[in-house]
Design a protein around this motif. Structure first.
Motif, mmCIF file in Angstrom:
data_model
loop_
_atom_site.group_PDB
_atom_site.id
_atom_site.type_symbol
_atom_site.label_atom_id
_atom_site.label_comp_id
_atom_site.label_asym_id
_atom_site.label_seq_id
_atom_site.Cartn_x
_atom_site.Cartn_y
_atom_site.Cartn_z
ATOM 1 N N VAL A 163 -41.023 4.949 -0.023
ATOM 2 C CA VAL A 163 -42.329 4.874 -0.904
ATOM 3 C C VAL A 163 -42.463 3.298 -1.256
ATOM 4 N N THR A 164 -43.729 2.852 -1.433
ATOM 5 C CA THR A 164 -43.962 1.696 -2.106
ATOM 6 C C THR A 164 -44.190 1.909 -3.525
ATOM 7 N N THR A 165 -43.692 1.246 -4.564
ATOM 8 C CA THR A 165 -43.725 1.240 -5.947
ATOM 9 C C THR A 165 -44.859 0.337 -6.111
ATOM 10 N N ALA A 166 -45.130 0.634 -7.437
ATOM 11 C CA ALA A 166 -46.526 -0.176 -8.063
ATOM 12 C C ALA A 166 -46.334 -1.565 -7.854
ATOM 13 N N ASP A 167 -45.102 -2.045 -8.157
ATOM 14 C CA ASP A 167 -44.947 -3.420 -8.085
ATOM 15 C C ASP A 167 -44.824 -3.951 -6.535
ATOM 16 N N GLY A 168 -44.914 -3.158 -5.487
ATOM 17 C CA GLY A 168 -44.613 -3.509 -4.132
ATOM 18 C C GLY A 168 -43.319 -3.362 -3.476
ATOM 19 N N ARG A 169 -42.327 -2.827 -4.257
ATOM 20 C CA ARG A 169 -41.105 -2.670 -3.633
ATOM 21 C C ARG A 169 -41.011 -1.224 -2.693
ATOM 22 N N ASP A 170 -40.178 -1.438 -1.442
ATOM 23 C CA ASP A 170 -40.050 -0.238 -0.728
ATOM 24 C C ASP A 170 -38.986 0.528 -1.621
ATOM 25 N N GLN A 171 -39.000 1.910 -1.916
ATOM 26 C CA GLN A 171 -37.982 2.642 -2.406
ATOM 27 C C GLN A 171 -37.332 3.554 -1.363
ATOM 28 N N VAL A 172 -36.279 3.674 -1.264
ATOM 29 C CA VAL A 172 -35.595 4.638 -0.296
ATOM 30 C C VAL A 172 -35.663 6.057 -1.015
ATOM 31 N N THR A 173 -36.144 7.030 -0.319
ATOM 32 C CA THR A 173 -36.228 8.296 -0.715
ATOM 33 C C THR A 173 -35.388 9.407 0.055
ATOM 34 N N GLY A 174 -34.730 9.037 1.219
ATOM 35 C CA GLY A 174 -33.970 9.742 1.795
ATOM 36 C C GLY A 174 -33.502 9.209 3.246
ATOM 37 N N PHE A 175 -32.425 9.592 3.752
ATOM 38 C CA PHE A 175 -32.042 9.390 5.006
ATOM 39 C C PHE A 175 -31.909 10.687 5.930
ATOM 40 N N GLN A 176 -32.526 10.599 7.278
ATOM 41 C CA GLN A 176 -32.458 11.944 7.978
ATOM 42 C C GLN A 176 -31.841 11.717 9.291
ATOM 43 N N MET A 177 -31.174 12.560 10.031
ATOM 44 C CA MET A 177 -30.561 12.645 10.987
ATOM 45 C C MET A 177 -30.914 13.668 11.957
ATOM 46 N N ALA A 178 -30.059 13.739 12.981
ATOM 47 C CA ALA A 178 -30.234 14.908 14.120
ATOM 48 C C ALA A 178 -30.294 16.038 13.562
ATOM 49 N N GLY A 179 -31.249 16.939 13.902
ATOM 50 C CA GLY A 179 -31.266 18.282 13.667
ATOM 51 C C GLY A 179 -32.047 18.532 12.043
ATOM 52 N N GLU A 180 -32.503 17.715 11.562
ATOM 53 C CA GLU A 180 -33.337 17.398 10.400
ATOM 54 C C GLU A 180 -34.939 17.252 10.622
ATOM 55 N N ILE A 181 -35.549 17.802 9.775
ATOM 56 C CA ILE A 181 -37.136 17.621 9.909
ATOM 57 C C ILE A 181 -37.880 16.636 9.084
ATOM 58 N N LEU A 182 -38.573 15.843 9.607
ATOM 59 C CA LEU A 182 -39.682 14.763 8.906
ATOM 60 C C LEU A 182 -40.792 15.210 8.906
ATOM 61 N N GLY A 183 -41.666 14.859 7.942
ATOM 62 C CA GLY A 183 -43.005 14.949 7.632
ATOM 63 C C GLY A 183 -43.552 16.151 6.687
ATOM 64 N N LEU A 184 -42.733 16.764 6.148
ATOM 65 C CA LEU A 184 -43.000 17.839 5.161
ATOM 66 C C LEU A 184 -44.020 17.203 3.821
ATOM 67 N N ASP A 185 -43.675 15.902 3.744
ATOM 68 C CA ASP A 185 -44.434 15.474 2.635
ATOM 69 C C ASP A 185 -45.837 15.546 2.766
ATOM 70 N N GLY A 186 -46.229 15.458 4.226
ATOM 71 C CA GLY A 186 -47.738 15.584 4.455
ATOM 72 C C GLY A 186 -48.523 16.875 4.248
ATOM 73 N N ILE A 187 -47.919 17.893 4.029
ATOM 74 C CA ILE A 187 -48.488 19.177 3.803
ATOM 75 C C ILE A 187 -49.446 19.330 2.643
ATOM 76 N N VAL A 188 -49.087 18.716 1.676
ATOM 77 C CA VAL A 188 -49.836 19.098 0.290
ATOM 78 C C VAL A 188 -51.422 18.473 0.413
ATOM 79 N N GLN A 189 -51.251 17.222 0.792
ATOM 80 C CA GLN A 189 -52.810 16.531 0.745
ATOM 81 C C GLN A 189 -53.080 16.111 2.098
ATOM 82 N N ASP A 190 -52.764 16.827 3.338
ATOM 83 C CA ASP A 190 -52.945 16.526 4.715
ATOM 84 C C ASP A 190 -52.809 14.905 5.033
ATOM 85 N N LYS A 191 -52.125 14.414 4.396
ATOM 86 C CA LYS A 191 -51.798 12.951 4.639
ATOM 87 C C LYS A 191 -50.201 12.509 4.118
#
Length: 252
Positions: free
Chosen positions: A82-110
């Motif tokens: 995610v990009t912080t207010a001061d423009g830095r990229d903050q790592v929120t997780g690492f995902q590997m084979a067998g894991e699911i990406l994209g769950l963050d988009g369910i709440v607001q359809d983006k």
């Protein structure tokens, strides 16, 4: 059959029009429910009909993109940021084979975060509207989707614990143990691994400076707990890492 845990060489950025059958995938027990009937599995195979290949450094989706699908990692590693207010990229997780990406988009359809490949990777595309429809018909699939969401909540709570109460050595010890355990569940060594992420990315995830991460790795190596050669890490004394983490637990 090729091992889907191996990186995809020469991967293209556009979605591949290659059919993939969940019933023949050796990762199905990690990312999909077991116990489906032959008919249910066939319908699930029809739903997850395409894969997408993503080259190292390329973005699978970005914050603000419309949410349409979930992505099951078939091979490779990703980081979410995610990009912080001061423009830095903050790592929120690492995902590997067998894991699911994209769950963050369910709440607001983006999407609220971006997913970037740390090495050549491949994902299976799960159109969410169709997945919802199928989940209402198959109780096992619906239960599994709920379990995936719950797992992400528990993982987020674990990160909050790392950032809020643990010292530097405790954060790194917990990170290494978690990573090697997840890799071992996928058939890799119980004690050796190649880090796909940089020390700087580890520091971003753990809320630590690059220098602190490097110093902690060096300390663990000097104490004979791990062996480090660039991105290669061998855990020599897992019980020592566990003791460090357990010490943090007793202090809470």
């Amino acid at each position: 059959m090729a091992n889907p845990l191996q990186p995809v060489a020469g991967a293209a950025l556009d979605p591949a029009t290659v059919r993939v059958a969940c019933s023949n995938c050796n990762l199905r027990e990690l990312c999909l429910p077991v116990g489906l009937s032959a008919d249910e599995m066939q319908r699930l195979d029809h739903l997850i009909a395409t894969r997408r290949r993503v080259r190292r450094g390329a973005t699978l989706f970005s914050a603000g993109d419309p949410f349409t699908s979930l992505y099951a990692v078939r091979s490779g590693f990703f980081k979410t940021t995610v990009t912080t207010a001061d423009g830095r990229d903050q790592v929120t997780g690492f995902q590997m084979a067998g894991e699911i990406l994209g769950l963050d988009g369910i709440v607001q359809d983006k999407h609220s975060c971006s997913a970037v490949a740390l090495e050549d990777a491949e994902v299976c595309i799960l159109p969410f509207d169709q997945l919802e429809t199928l989940s209402r018909e198959f109780s096992a699939l619906q239960h599994h989707v709920h379990r995936i969401m719950s797992r992400e909540i528990v993982r987020d709570q674990g990160v909050m614990l790392l950032l809020g109460s643990m010292r530097a050595e405790e954060r790194v010890a917990a990170f290494l143990l978690n990573l090697v355990q997840r890799l071992h569940a996928r058939g890799f060594s119980r004690s050796e691994m190649i880090l796909r992420m940089t020390r700087e990315e580890i520091g971003s995830y753990l809320g630590m400076k690059l220098e602190t991460v490097s110093r902690t790795f060096s300390r663990f190596q000097d104490e004979g707990i791990i062996e480090v050669k660039q991105r290669y890490v061998r855990i020599l004394a897992p019980q020592a890492l566990e003791a460090i983490v357990n010490q943090a637990d007793t202090q809470l």
